[in-house]
Design an enzyme around this catalytic site. Structure first.
Site, mmCIF file in Angstrom:
data_model
loop_
_atom_site.group_PDB
_atom_site.id
_atom_site.type_symbol
_atom_site.label_atom_id
_atom_site.label_comp_id
_atom_site.label_asym_id
_atom_site.label_seq_id
_atom_site.Cartn_x
_atom_site.Cartn_y
_atom_site.Cartn_z
ATOM 1 N N GLU A 1 0.828 -1.217 0.000
ATOM 2 C CA GLU A 1 0.000 0.000 0.000
ATOM 3 C C GLU A 1 0.861 1.266 0.000
ATOM 4 O OE1 GLU A 1 -1.235 1.940 3.394
ATOM 5 O OE2 GLU A 1 -1.118 0.179 4.707
ATOM 6 N N LYS B 1 -4.044 -1.203 14.484
ATOM 7 C CA LYS B 1 -3.175 -0.257 15.176
ATOM 8 C C LYS B 1 -3.542 -0.181 16.647
ATOM 9 C CE LYS B 1 -4.702 2.144 12.080
ATOM 10 N NZ LYS B 1 -5.334 3.243 11.350
HETATM 11 N N1 PSU Z 1 -1.548 1.689 10.185
HETATM 12 C C1 PSU Z 1 -0.362 2.311 10.303
HETATM 13 N N2 PSU Z 1 -0.031 3.261 9.427
HETATM 14 C C2 PSU Z 1 -0.869 3.625 8.436
HETATM 15 C C3 PSU Z 1 -2.140 2.965 8.318
HETATM 16 C C4 PSU Z 1 -2.419 2.018 9.206
HETATM 17 O O1 PSU Z 1 0.398 2.031 11.211
HETATM 18 O O2 PSU Z 1 -0.525 4.514 7.659
HETATM 19 C C5 PSU Z 1 -3.078 3.353 7.214
HETATM 20 C C6 PSU Z 1 -3.494 2.131 6.386
HETATM 21 O O3 PSU Z 1 -3.388 2.481 5.020
HETATM 22 C C7 PSU Z 1 -4.933 1.913 6.762
HETATM 23 C C8 PSU Z 1 -5.380 3.316 7.035
HETATM 24 O O4 PSU Z 1 -5.690 1.309 5.758
HETATM 25 O O5 PSU Z 1 -4.289 3.879 7.746
HETATM 26 C C9 PSU Z 1 -6.661 3.376 7.817
HETATM 27 O O6 PSU Z 1 -7.081 4.701 7.861
HETATM 28 P P1 PSU Z 1 -8.538 5.061 8.419
HETATM 29 O O7 PSU Z 1 -8.457 4.724 9.877
HETATM 30 O O8 PSU Z 1 -8.669 6.536 8.152
HETATM 31 O O9 PSU Z 1 -9.507 4.226 7.667
#
Ligand code: PSU
Ligand code: MN
Length: 291
Positions: free
Chosen positions: A15, A147
Site C-alpha cells: 500500500e 493499530k
Molecule cells: N496503520 C499504520 N499506518 C498507516 C495505516 C495504518 O500504522 O498509515 C493506514 C493504512 O493504510 C490503513 C489506514 O488502511 O491507515 C486506515 O485509515 P482510516 O483509519 O482513516 O480508515
C-alpha cells in the site's frame, strides 16, 4: 487500468498510505524501497499501489515512490474515494481498503501491510472502510494487527460480524501492532500451508472476503505495553486539543507517537512491515505450489 497492469502470480501488493501519511520523511521513501527490495529477494514481484495524477498504478516506479512520499498534495483514499482521485486527476495514496480492491482487480492474491484500520475509540463514530473491504474482496492480507490506537475488542467483533476470516500466525492472541499480544483470543495457524489451505477452502465455498493474517511484530522490536500506554495517552491529549478528525486522525496519532517515543514507534513500524512482507512472500510461494 491498462492491460499491462494485469498481473497474477508471485506478486505481492503493497500500500501507499503508509508511505505518504504513515511514516515521517525521509524514512517513508527509504522504507517503501526497502520493502520492494525484500520482495525481490524472495524472487517475487512487488507492486506498490497508488493513483498518479488520476491514473491507477499497479506498481510505482522508484521516481513515483519518491514523489508520493514527498508531495504535499497527496490524498489518502479508501475505496469510496478512488473515483474522486481518478476523476479529478489527483495524486492519491491508497489505504488498505483501496489497495485490496485495486490489487484484486488486477489479479493479485497476496497483500502485505502494517496495520489495518478499525474501530476508533473516539466518541464520534469512526470505523475504517478497511473492515468492509476485507469482508468483500478475496485476498490474503498480512498485517501486524489493528493499530494499537484503536478499540481492539470492537475491531475484532466487527471483523466477526462482517464474516472476515481472521487468523493469528503462530499466536492465539490478537497482536496489536507494536505489541506482540493482547488478551483477545484468535484462531491460531502454525504454517503458511495452513494459511493457503484456508484461503483455498474459502474459495471453494465461494465465500467473498479476505483471509486476514495477524503476524506479530518480531520480539526485539516489540514495545512494552506500559511504555506505549504512556505515549498513547500523551498523543490522545494532543488530539483533544486539536481539531483533527476523520482521515487525519490516524496520521496525527502516529506522528505524535513518533514524537513522544523519540522514533521508537517508527522503527517498530518499519520492522513489522518487513516482517509482514517476508511472510507474504512465503505465502505467495506456497500458493503457487498448492493452486
Ligand atoms: N496503520 C499504520 N499506518 C498507516 C495505516 C495504518 O500504522 O498509515 C493506514 C493504512 O493504510 C490503513 C489506514 O488502511 O491507515 C486506515 O485509515 P482510516 O483509519 O482513516 O480508515
Ligand atoms: Mn475513519
Amino acid at each position: 487500468m491498462k492491460d499491462g497492469d494485469m498481473v497474477f502470480n508471485r506478486t505481492v501488493a503493497l500500500e501507499s498510505t503508509v508511505i505518504a501519511h504513515g511514516l515521517p520523511k525521509p524514512k517513508n521513501v527509504e522504507t517503501a524501497m526497502e520493502l520492494e527490495a525484500v520482495v525481490r529477494r524472495h524472487d517475487c514481484t512487488p507492486k506498490t499501489i497508488a493513483i498518479v495524477a488520476g491514473e491507477v498504478r499497479i506498481g510505482l516506479s522508484s521516481e513515483e515512490i519518491q514523489e508520493i512520499g514527498t508531495r504535499e498534495d497527496v490524498m489518502k483514499v479508501g475505496v469510496s474515494e478512488i473515483p474522486v482521485a481518478v476523476a479529478l486527476k489527483r495524486w492519491a495514496a491508497t489505504t488498505v481498503s483501496a489497495t485490496v480492491r485495486l490489487a484484486y482487480l488486477s489479479g493479485i492474491k497476496v497483500f502485505a501491510t502494517g496495520g489495518i484500520g478499525g474501530v476508533h475509540s473516539t466518541k464520534d463514530w469512526d470505523v475504517s472502510q478497511d473492515l468492509i473491504e476485507l469482508s468483500r474482496t478475496r485476498m490474503i492480507v498480512v498485517c501486524a494487527g489493528p493499530k494499537s490506537i484503536l478499540d481492539l475488542r470492537s475491531t475484532v467483533e466487527m471483523l466477526e460480524t462482517f464474516q472476515v476470516t481472521a487468523v493469528g500466525y503462530r499466536t492465539d492472541r490478537l497482536p496489536a501492532f507494536y505489541c506482540r499480544s493482547t488478551s483477545i483470543p484468535i484462531t491460531k495457524v502454525e504454517s503458511v500451508e495452513e494459511i493457503v489451505s484456508i484461503f483455498l477452502s474459502k474459495e471453494s465455498f465461494d465465500l467473498p472476503g479476505s483471509v486476514l493474517v495477524f503476524n506479530p511484530i518480531p520480539e526485539r522490536y516489540e514495545i512494552d505495553e506500559v511504555e506505549f500506554k504512556k505515549w498513547h495517552q500523551l498523543a490522545e491529549k494532543d488530539l483533544e486539543w486539536s481539531n483533527v478528525k476523520g482521515k487525519d486522525l490516524t496520521p496525527f496519532l502516529l506522528s505524535r507517537l513518533a514524537h513522544y517515543s523519540d522514533g521508537r514507534t517508527v522503527e517498530s513500524n518499519i520492522e513489522l512491515l518487513k516482517n509482514n512482507v517476508n511472510l507474504a512472500c512465503q505465502i505467495v510461494d506456497q500458493l503457487s505450489k498448492m493452486q
